[in-house]
Design an enzyme around this catalytic site. Structure first.
Site, short mmCIF file in Angstrom:
data_model
loop_
_atom_site.label_atom_id
_atom_site.label_comp_id
_atom_site.label_asym_id
_atom_site.label_seq_id
_atom_site.Cartn_x
_atom_site.Cartn_y
_atom_site.Cartn_z
N ASP A 96 -46.14 31.89 -21.57
CA ASP A 96 -45.07 31.74 -22.55
C ASP A 96 -44.20 33.02 -22.57
O ASP A 96 -43.78 33.47 -23.63
CB ASP A 96 -45.65 31.43 -23.94
CG ASP A 96 -44.59 30.97 -24.94
OD1 ASP A 96 -43.42 30.80 -24.55
OD2 ASP A 96 -44.95 30.78 -26.12
N HIS A 134 -37.23 39.26 -25.45
CA HIS A 134 -36.22 39.51 -26.48
C HIS A 134 -35.82 40.97 -26.40
O HIS A 134 -36.64 41.83 -26.05
CB HIS A 134 -36.77 39.23 -27.88
CG HIS A 134 -37.12 37.79 -28.13
ND1 HIS A 134 -36.17 36.80 -28.25
CD2 HIS A 134 -38.32 37.17 -28.27
CE1 HIS A 134 -36.77 35.64 -28.47
NE2 HIS A 134 -38.07 35.82 -28.47
ZN LIG Z 1 -43.46 26.81 -27.55
#
Ligand SMILES: [Zn+2]
Length: 425
Positions: free
Chosen positions: A305, A309
């Site tokens: 995942d 950012h």
């Molecule tokens: Zn997700």
């Protein structure tokens, strides 16, 4: 180009490490065995004390292109993958615009072919713009090779729409990846509901928010005859939910991320946004249950995942800061450091769950170190170490809890076909 990796130990998805040399000629493994002699003109790479393993594959990454290239893009994301020993990725479609039509998919895949040194695959949205109201351009995306459909970042809130999508796309051989969350329960999606959320005075997101949706999506898939893949499972009961359905022969697969195995809500400390992700980090008991689920095969695969950012965005207050951390560069080394070194599991699990199974889920062959197979491998030094400095990392973003930390293990070399993608001194 021909290479002989001499003196190492070979990792496979079954069984222990086996001593052996590996001969690669023009991108193909032509011999594996003890004391191989180097034919004329072959470069010998001394890998004594090191491990030769199939390269990893990450089926859950956010490359932020199009639309948020200040966080990450195809070029930097794929270099980050290589830096972590990963030679194939599947992008998530929560970009801006979302990856919900043949046009966007085509543009992205063309760009990836230009700027990425590894194969980049993309998933496609279930609903147009991930808005949850009408189906995305599924047929057009399918024609370009998309097999995974997901609105990752959000669930499909309307169960009838999701069931429709499953009934429509399953006969095409497509499958569904579910980000599980009941929005009404999830609150501001900042952290787990529990001890730490009470201490910090922020409304938490309970594990049941994830578990209810997970159960719903598996039931919908079962009714529609679809394959559903549950993304980033974070809780003990979530793991048990998947086990329960698997035991009943339902077509469900599931992934666990390194951060949900390694960290928990106690790591948030003084509002550290490097421990803020969705689903949130839960408890130490959940860590233990997820690890047990991984070892027992409840989880088919590991996926990061990878969610870059910018520093500016992550520097905001805990509730406002965006969810997610980067993972591609640290996944393998951190799993080695935290689990292989203390003997929790071996290289067979790493290869099976972070290389072979994610490839199979995507309809791709695994890449074992065997005679006649294409060379897609890494050399890993178990005695080495990696310090995750800003300079070391190739991602555009550095939002990882491992920033400036030193962990055991090092990805020393990455070979894909006839090209050495990475070689450290
Ligand atoms: Zn997700």
């Amino acid at each position: 180009m021909s290479l002989l990796f001499k003196g190492g130990k070979i990792a496979a998805e079954e069984g222990p490490l086996v001593p052996g040399d590996v001969l690669v000629v023009d991108g193909v493994i032509t011999a594996v065995g003890k004391k191989l002699e180097a034919p004329k003109g072959v470069r010998v790479v001394d890998v004594t004390g090191r491990i030769v393993a199939p390269a990893m594959f990450d089926s859950h990454v956010h490359f932020r292109e199009p639309g948020q290239e200040h966080k990450e893009d195809l070029a930097h994301g794929s270099e980050a993958a290589i830096n972590g020993g990963v030679t194939g990725v599947v992008m998530m479609p929560n970009t801006s615009p979302a990856i919900d039509s043949a046009g966007v998919v085509r543009t992205l895949l063309d760009k990836a072919a230009e700027v990425s040194r590894i194969p980049v695959y993309t998933s496609g949205c279930i609903t147009k713009g991930r808005a949850g109201t009408e189906l995305a351009g599924i047929d057009g995306m399918r024609k370009l090779g998309v097999t995974m459909l997901t609105d990752d970042g959000d669930p499909v809130v309307d169960p009838a729409l999701l069931k429709n999508a499953m009934e429509y796309a399953t006969p095409f051989g497509m499958f569904f990846a579910s980000h599980c969350e009941v929005p009404e329960l999830a609150g501001p999606r900042a952290l787990n509901e529990g001890k730490v959320s009470y201490e910090l005075g922020i409304k938490g997101s309970p594990a049941c928010s994830e578990e209810i949706c997970m159960d719903r999506d598996i039931r919908l898939a079962h009714a529609a005859g679809a394959h559903v893949h549950i993304q980033h499972v974070s809780s003990a009961l979530g793991m048990e939910t998947i086990r329960w359905w698997k035991e009943r022969g339902v077509r469900v697969t599931a992934e666990v991320s390194p951060h949900h195995l390694i960290f928990n809500e106690d790591d948030i400390g003084d509002y550290d946004t490097h421990y803020k992700m969705n689903p949130p980090l839960r408890t130490e008991e959940d860590n233990a249950a997820l690890l047990a689920g991984l070892k027992e095969g409840v989880f088919d695969l590991i996926a990061t995942d990878h969610a870059p950012h910018s520093e500016f965005e992550k520097s905001q207050d805990f509730v406002t800061a965006p969810n997610g951390i980067t993972g591609l560069e640290s996944a393998l080394v951190s799993l080695f450091d935290r689990f292989v070194v203390p003997g929790e599991f071996g290289w067979d699990l790493l290869v099976k769950r972070y290389s072979a199974e994610p490839r199979r889920m995507m309809g791709l062959p695994a890449v074992p170190i065997e005679e006649g197979k294409p060379a897609e491998l890494i050399v890993f030094d178990p005695a080495g170490e990696t310090t995750f400095t800003r300079e070391f990392m190739k991602s555009k973003s550095a939002n990882t809890p491992f920033l400036d930390q030193t962990l055991k293990g090092s990805v020393d070399l990455v070979l894909l076909g006839n090209e050495i993608l990475l070689e450290r001194d």
